[in-house]
Write an enzyme that holds these catalytic residues in place. Structure first.
Site, PDB file in Angstrom:
ATOM      1  N   CYS A  27       0.188  -0.775   0.048  1.00  0.00           N
ATOM      2  CA  CYS A  27      -0.552  -0.067   0.055  1.00  0.00           C
ATOM      3  C   CYS A  27       0.953   0.897  -0.457  1.00  0.00           C
ATOM      4  CB  CYS A  27      -0.745  -0.033   0.991  1.00  0.00           C
ATOM      5  SG  CYS A  27      -1.699  -1.998   1.666  1.00  0.00           S
ATOM      6  N   ARG A  62       4.554   0.333  -5.648  1.00  0.00           N
ATOM      7  CA  ARG A  62       4.815  -0.097  -5.058  1.00  0.00           C
ATOM      8  C   ARG A  62       3.835  -1.363  -5.059  1.00  0.00           C
ATOM      9  NH1 ARG A  62       7.126   2.171  -0.424  1.00  0.00           N
ATOM     10  NH2 ARG A  62       5.256   1.417   1.239  1.00  0.00           N
ATOM     11  N   TRP A  68      -3.177  -2.468  -1.744  1.00  0.00           N
ATOM     12  CA  TRP A  68      -2.400  -4.039  -2.066  1.00  0.00           C
ATOM     13  C   TRP A  68      -2.936  -4.846  -1.134  1.00  0.00           C
ATOM     14  CZ3 TRP A  68       0.742  -7.951  -0.611  1.00  0.00           C
ATOM     15  CH2 TRP A  68       1.360  -9.077  -1.104  1.00  0.00           C
ATOM     16  N   ASN A  95      -1.364   1.354   5.995  1.00  0.00           N
ATOM     17  CA  ASN A  95      -0.126   0.666   5.063  1.00  0.00           C
ATOM     18  C   ASN A  95       0.115  -0.159   5.934  1.00  0.00           C
ATOM     19  OD1 ASN A  95       1.818  -1.058   3.565  1.00  0.00           O
ATOM     20  ND2 ASN A  95       3.002   1.022   3.960  1.00  0.00           N
ATOM     21  N   GLY A  96       0.070  -1.451   6.271  1.00  0.00           N
ATOM     22  CA  GLY A  96       0.618  -2.488   7.153  1.00  0.00           C
ATOM     23  C   GLY A  96      -0.347  -3.474   7.288  1.00  0.00           C
ATOM     24  N   GLU A 156      18.840 -14.981 -10.111  1.00  0.00           N
ATOM     25  CA  GLU A 156      18.169 -13.831 -10.117  1.00  0.00           C
ATOM     26  C   GLU A 156      17.653 -13.776 -11.356  1.00  0.00           C
ATOM     27  OE1 GLU A 156      17.210 -11.351  -8.720  1.00  0.00           O
ATOM     28  OE2 GLU A 156      17.056  -9.671  -9.942  1.00  0.00           O
ATOM     29  N   LYS A 171      13.578 -12.821 -12.423  1.00  0.00           N
ATOM     30  CA  LYS A 171      13.723 -11.653 -12.849  1.00  0.00           C
ATOM     31  C   LYS A 171      12.463 -11.975 -14.389  1.00  0.00           C
ATOM     32  CE  LYS A 171      14.306  -8.904 -11.272  1.00  0.00           C
ATOM     33  NZ  LYS A 171      14.767  -8.434  -9.975  1.00  0.00           N
ATOM     34  N   GLU A 189       9.207 -12.923 -13.017  1.00  0.00           N
ATOM     35  CA  GLU A 189       7.554 -11.755 -12.647  1.00  0.00           C
ATOM     36  C   GLU A 189       8.135 -11.121 -13.943  1.00  0.00           C
ATOM     37  OE1 GLU A 189       9.835  -9.263  -8.975  1.00  0.00           O
ATOM     38  OE2 GLU A 189      11.774  -9.586 -10.175  1.00  0.00           O
ATOM     39  N   HIS A 201      20.728 -34.164 -11.406  1.00  0.00           N
ATOM     40  CA  HIS A 201      20.055 -34.409  -9.825  1.00  0.00           C
ATOM     41  C   HIS A 201      18.316 -34.589  -9.548  1.00  0.00           C
ATOM     42  CE1 HIS A 201      23.875 -35.723  -8.073  1.00  0.00           C
ATOM     43  NE2 HIS A 201      24.273 -34.124  -8.067  1.00  0.00           N
ATOM     44  N   LYS A 258       5.893  -2.884  -4.798  1.00  0.00           N
ATOM     45  CA  LYS A 258       7.861  -2.346  -4.636  1.00  0.00           C
ATOM     46  C   LYS A 258       8.253  -3.079  -3.303  1.00  0.00           C
ATOM     47  CE  LYS A 258      11.213  -1.093  -6.538  1.00  0.00           C
ATOM     48  NZ  LYS A 258      12.772  -1.610  -7.561  1.00  0.00           N
TER      49      LYS A 258
HETATM   50  C1  F6R Z   1      12.268  -8.465  -7.638  1.00  0.00           C
HETATM   51  C2  F6R Z   1      12.390  -7.786  -6.273  1.00  0.00           C
HETATM   52  C3  F6R Z   1      11.749  -8.819  -4.949  1.00  0.00           C
HETATM   53  C4  F6R Z   1      13.035  -8.007  -4.151  1.00  0.00           C
HETATM   54  C5  F6R Z   1      12.148  -8.380  -2.374  1.00  0.00           C
HETATM   55  C6  F6R Z   1      12.965  -7.883  -0.762  1.00  0.00           C
HETATM   56  O1  F6R Z   1      12.886  -7.876  -8.748  1.00  0.00           O
HETATM   57  O2  F6R Z   1      12.210  -6.709  -6.102  1.00  0.00           O
HETATM   58  O3  F6R Z   1      12.532  -9.947  -4.779  1.00  0.00           O
HETATM   59  O4  F6R Z   1      14.374  -7.858  -3.466  1.00  0.00           O
HETATM   60  O5  F6R Z   1      11.292  -7.714  -2.308  1.00  0.00           O
HETATM   61  O6  F6R Z   1      13.249  -6.031  -1.161  1.00  0.00           O
HETATM   62  P1  F6R Z   1      14.224  -5.069  -0.744  1.00  0.00           P
HETATM   63  O7  F6R Z   1      15.965  -5.380  -1.445  1.00  0.00           O
HETATM   64  O8  F6R Z   1      13.359  -3.252  -0.579  1.00  0.00           O
HETATM   65  O9  F6R Z   1      13.852  -5.893   1.113  1.00  0.00           O
END
Ligand code: F6R
Length: 638
Positions: free
Chosen positions: A2, A32, A79, A105-106, A511, A515, A518, A534, A633
């Site tokens: 949020c 976000r 969210w 938010n929370g 990674e 990516k 996602e 394996h 985010k």
């Molecule tokens: C992937 C992504 C998430 C963040 C994760 C941690 O693209 O952005 O996997 O890496 O939510 O977020 P931070 O780095 O803000 O703790």
């Protein structure tokens, strides 16, 4: 997660309309992640509007002409956590009489108890959210005056006290803002969720409150007013002067000023800081997506990361902010904790330290706390979090601190909760990242942990420092020459996508797959190259392209080539990301080239090619690249 915005126009000039500030702020917070949005405007009466879906749904439901007057309001992007995304569950929420409107938010962990209690008092709930208990608690306080527990702090139907009284009942995490009928003021507080104040008055001083209810008064030379938000981009267009709120601090904004006080109501002096971003930094600068813009910003953000920290002539790494840390002895091992992409940077960091002979581990933050990983007194725990607000990582850092560890936050966000909660902070200096999928912050995390590993072990060869120095230019070369777009076009439509690497390239494989999944919504998995045989090899067919990262020509490269042969024998299309040293191209259907460098730096360059692959496949498939479905985010819930 949020997003919250609040605004009170300055009394001293023709301030912008609150509705414009709120909608612009909410659009800056879209990154976000959200599924509904709403605003509440206070101008004697309370005017609440909310809608499921994108901000546009809210905007088009508003008759903005009728909203031109109010200069005070709060807004929210939701969210979903409790209840699906619907108009009813969207914030703001109000009490039955519409006297107070609240955004949050929370997660309120004791909401069910509070809900049952309020329901027993005859309250009818309009939504399934945890948040709705808050306006009802406030309303009950307003009605009961002194309150049923005889607490004399609540001696009148006073908004401020009713707000505090309601907050006193909450357990969990929250950033909450409220506006009331009959008062042009915003009240807010936070606990384990971000909230930052933006100040555009003409006071200009470093400390702008003495604790009275209306200090920091403006003198009328063109100020716009006072802002409140989950993140700075929401108001950066108006001001770069910010006050970071700490847990359990309360803020009150009205047209004449702002005040912050602690949980007992004691006024606090808070420093006003200036952030070094401008509105341009948070725009798309002509790119179709923030993600592509941020991928292309990497040469410059990596230069920022290195600035003043490496000395090529002397072959040294200096992290001034960690002076007090680097000469200390820590109990073994160094423990990294992080989530998602940041966890991949943590794995990379732990591998770098191990290579220097320093035992190190990397653990997913939520598992770290679930497993109660024993933390030795006197050890070092490093939390990597670009936002600095990730609830799982914050909890891990706090628990480590309680166990006697020294904690370090490696973060992009100055003043974030992690930066303040940890004993030390190392800033990755990537600048604002708006795309939900982390790109430039991962590259800057990789460089930051490279610097950290050198500083902690007091060892960095001349060659290593030189290769770090070259990374920004080499990333530029990758961006200028990449054929990822053409390869992406060939691979769209495949059944699944696998990413393999060994050693420092293993976190890059993880990674690359994260990516890819996602933003394309396609099935993608990252594996340690040696693990394929394996189990995962059972999935490999001619319909599963395998991306293999092969750099250098040592044993690691040779073994990875053997793993490539295993998938080739199952007819899988092979894409290699390589510096060309090992001659792996002969086993590949497609090649993504990177400049030759040492293995540490190569892992940064290889990742850039995989970012581009993910971007162009998602682009080809018409995906919502900057705001992938279901993702946020800044993940401020555990
Ligand atoms: C992937 C992504 C998430 C963040 C994760 C941690 O693209 O952005 O996997 O890496 O939510 O977020 P931070 O780095 O803000 O703790």
């Amino acid at each position: 997660m949020c997003g919250i915005i609040g605004y009170v126009g300055s009394a001293e000039r023709d301030a912008p309309d609150a509705i414009d500030v709120l909608l612009e702020g909410l659009s800056e917070l879209e990154y976000r992640g959200y599924d509904s949005a709403g605003v509440a405007l206070a101008n004697g009466t309370l005017d609440v509007h909310k809608a499921e879906g994108e901000l546009e749904a809210l905007t088009s439901s508003l008759s903005t002409e009728s909203l031109r007057d109010p200069a005070v309001g709060i807004g929210h992007t939701r969210w979903s956590t409790h209840g699906p995304p619907t108009d009813e569950n969207a914030h703001p929420h109000t009490d039955a009489e519409g006297r107070v409107a609240v955004v949050h938010n929370g997660i309120i962990e004791n909401y069910q108890t509070l809900r049952d209690e309020l329901a027993a008092d005859g309250v009818t709930f309009e939504s399934q959210t945890d948040t709705e208990v808050v306006p009802h608690l406030i309303a009950r306080s307003l009605e009961s005056g002194d309150g049923d527990d005889g607490d004399e702090r609540y001696d009148s139907a006073d908004h401020k006290r009713a707000f505090r009284r309601a907050i006193d009942r909450l357990e969990g995490s929250y950033a909450i803002a409220a506006v009331f009928e009959g008062e042009e003021t915003v009240y807010a507080t936070r606990k384990d969720s971000p909230l930052v104040l933006g100040i555009d008055d003409s006071d200009g001083g470093a400390v702008a409150t003495d604790g009275s209810d209306a200090v920091a008064a403006t003198d009328g030379d063109g100020s716009t007013g006072y802002f409140l938000a989950s993140d700075v981009p929401a108001f950066i267009e108006y001001t770069d002067r910010v006050v970071y709120l700490e847990d359990e601090e309360f803020v009150r904004l009205d047209a004449t000023g702002w005040t912050v006080s602690d949980s007992d109501g004691v006024p606090l002096e808070k420093p006003v800081q200036t952030v070094d971003w401008d509105a341009e930094d948070t725009g798309k600068s002509g790119y179709d997506h923030y993600m592509l813009k941020e991928i292309h910003e990497q040469p410059s953000s990596l230069r920022q990361c290195l600035r003043g920290r490496v000395n090529e002539l002397q072959g040294t790494v200096t992290l001034e902010e960690l002076d007090a840390l680097v000469d200390r002895e820590f109990a073994s091992p160094v423990r990294f904790v992080a989530c998602g992409t940041s966890y991949h940077a943590a794995r990379y960091g732990a591998s770098l330290l191990q290579r220097r002979g320093t035992p190190a581990t990397a653990t997913i933050a939520s598992e770290f706390t679930t497993d109660r990983v024993p933390v030795a007194d006197g050890s070092l725990v490093v939390g990597i979090t670009q936002s600095g607000e990730t609830a799982d990582t914050l909890r891990a850092l706090r628990e480590a601190q309680t166990a006697g560890a020294t904690t370090l936050a490696v973060t992009n966000t100055v003043g974030s909760s992690a930066a303040r909660a940890a004993d030390h902070a190392l800033y990755i200096r990537a600048g604002p990242e708006i795309g939900v999928a982390a790109t430039k912050t991962f590259a800057s995390q990789q460089l930051s942990v490279s610097l950290l590993s050198a500083a902690l072990t007091d060892r960095a060869s001349h060659e290593e420092v030189q290769s770090l120095r070259r990374v920004p230019d080499q990333v530029q070369t990758v961006l200028d020459t990449s054929n990822a777009r053409a390869i992406a076009a060939e691979l769209v439509g495949a059944g699944a996508f696998f990413f393999i690497g060994r050693g420092l390239n293993y976190p890059v494989a993880l990674e690359g797959a994260l990516k890819f999944k996602e933003i394309t919504y396609e099935h993608a998995e990252g594996f340690a190259a040696g693990e394929l045989k394996h189990g995962p090899l059972a999935l490999v067919t001619e319909d599963t392209p395998v991306f293999a990262i092969v750099t250098g020509d040592g044993e690691v490269a040779r073994k990875t080539i053997s793993n490539i042969k295993e998938v080739e024998a199952r007819d899988a299309p092979v894409v290699v990301v390589t510096d060309g040293v090992s001659d792996v191209e002969r086993y590949a259907d497609y090649v993504l080239e990177i400049p030759e460098t040492d293995e540490r730096a190569a892992a940064v360059l290889a990742n850039v090619q995989l970012q581009l692959i993910a971007y162009w496949v998602a682009h080809e498939m018409g995906r919502s690249i900057d705001k992938p479905r279901n993702l946020a985010k800044s993940v401020t819930v555990e």
